[in-house]
Write a protein that holds these residues in place. Structure first.
Motif, PDB file in Angstrom:
ATOM      1  N   ILE A 106       0.861  -1.184   0.000  1.00 56.21           N
ATOM      2  CA  ILE A 106       0.000   0.000   0.000  1.00 56.21           C
ATOM      3  C   ILE A 106       0.897   1.234   0.000  1.00 56.21           C
ATOM      4  CG2 ILE A 106      -1.736   1.329   1.275  1.00 56.21           C
ATOM      5  CD1 ILE A 106      -2.715  -1.368   2.456  1.00 56.21           C
ATOM      6  N   VAL A 107       0.639   2.117  -0.965  1.00 52.59           N
ATOM      7  CA  VAL A 107       1.394   3.361  -1.080  1.00 52.59           C
ATOM      8  C   VAL A 107       0.393   4.506  -1.022  1.00 52.59           C
ATOM      9  CG1 VAL A 107       2.849   4.762  -2.596  1.00 52.59           C
ATOM     10  CG2 VAL A 107       3.247   2.303  -2.426  1.00 52.59           C
ATOM     11  N   THR A 108       0.629   5.426  -0.112  1.00 52.77           N
ATOM     12  CA  THR A 108      -0.269   6.568   0.037  1.00 52.77           C
ATOM     13  C   THR A 108       0.119   7.653  -0.958  1.00 52.77           C
ATOM     14  OG1 THR A 108      -0.553   6.060   2.365  1.00 52.77           O
ATOM     15  CG2 THR A 108      -1.193   8.263   1.663  1.00 52.77           C
ATOM     16  N   ASN A 109      -0.850   8.040  -1.781  1.00 56.08           N
ATOM     17  CA  ASN A 109      -0.627   9.063  -2.804  1.00 56.08           C
ATOM     18  C   ASN A 109      -1.222  10.388  -2.322  1.00 56.08           C
ATOM     19  OD1 ASN A 109      -0.437  10.688  -5.018  1.00 56.08           O
ATOM     20  ND2 ASN A 109      -1.530   9.348  -6.415  1.00 56.08           N
ATOM     21  N   ARG A 110      -0.509  11.023  -1.429  1.00 57.83           N
ATOM     22  CA  ARG A 110      -0.902  12.332  -0.912  1.00 57.83           C
ATOM     23  C   ARG A 110       0.351  13.181  -0.739  1.00 57.83           C
ATOM     24  NH1 ARG A 110      -4.777   9.675   2.074  1.00 57.83           N
ATOM     25  NH2 ARG A 110      -3.351   9.207   3.762  1.00 57.83           N
ATOM     26  N   GLY A 111       0.367  14.313  -1.408  1.00 55.58           N
ATOM     27  CA  GLY A 111       1.468  15.256  -1.225  1.00 55.58           C
ATOM     28  C   GLY A 111       2.799  14.807  -1.787  1.00 55.58           C
ATOM     29  N   LYS A 112       2.776  13.845  -2.692  1.00 53.09           N
ATOM     30  CA  LYS A 112       4.016  13.369  -3.308  1.00 53.09           C
ATOM     31  C   LYS A 112       3.910  13.540  -4.820  1.00 53.09           C
ATOM     32  CE  LYS A 112       4.230   9.666   0.119  1.00 53.09           C
ATOM     33  NZ  LYS A 112       4.034   8.229   0.280  1.00 53.09           N
TER      34      LYS A 112
END
Length: 168
Positions: free
Chosen positions: A147-153
């Motif tokens: 799981i990779v969080t896609n926020r602010g990247k």
């Protein structure tokens, strides 16, 4: 053979990140929705309108099955985890990455993307749309190996994070 399958809700960045990963890894990029459109010779909204969701899910499973032995970065449709058969197929891939994005960010991304018509978004109230997201969340989590969080990247940061965590 290198395979990375990207799953997640619409607007999670599967296509953009998938293309970046494929370029960096120098392997093909495959988009299951595009493959279905080519196979059926209809756009995704037209498939839903003319043939229905169950037909689409069957096509999704068939396309996933035909590419399961290819070295590629594979971007999937947001609802691929709804079919138990597709879930079983996803379990055969070594790297299934769930791009996790909070629902409010997704709604803003989808609303601001005028070029990309999303039947599910257009045909549901905001509350119903958020419920669909909530219902799918555990299915994405269960189907993923990472799981990779896609926020602010940035896309580049996410690409590098996935490559590092997958170990390719």
């Amino acid at each position: 053979m290198t395979q990375i399958v990207l799953i997640g809700f619409m607007g999670a960045g599967k296509t953009a990140i998938g293309k970046s990963l494929a370029q960096k890894l120098q392997i093909p990029f495959l988009d299951t929705d595009q493959l279905i459109e080519k196979k059926v010779n209809l756009s995704i909204p037209k498939i839903f309108e003319e043939k229905g969701e169950s037909f689409f899910r069957q096509q999704e499973k068939e396309v996933l099955n035909t590419i399961k032995d290819q070295s590629a970065v594979i971007s999937t449709g947001g609802g691929i985890i709804l079919s138990q058969e597709s879930q079983a197929l996803l379990a055969t891939f070594a790297n299934v990455v769930f791009l996790e994005v909070d629902i409010d960010t997704l709604v803003e991304r989808i609303k601001s993307d005028a070029n990309n018509i999303r039947p599910l978004f257009l045909t549901h109230t905001p509350e119903a749309f958020k419920q669909i997201y909530t219902d799918r969340l555990p299915l994405y989590q269960k189907a993923s190996t990472l799981i990779v969080t896609n926020r602010g990247k940035s896309i580049e940061e996410l690409t590098n994070e996935i490559i590092l965590k997958v170990g390719v």
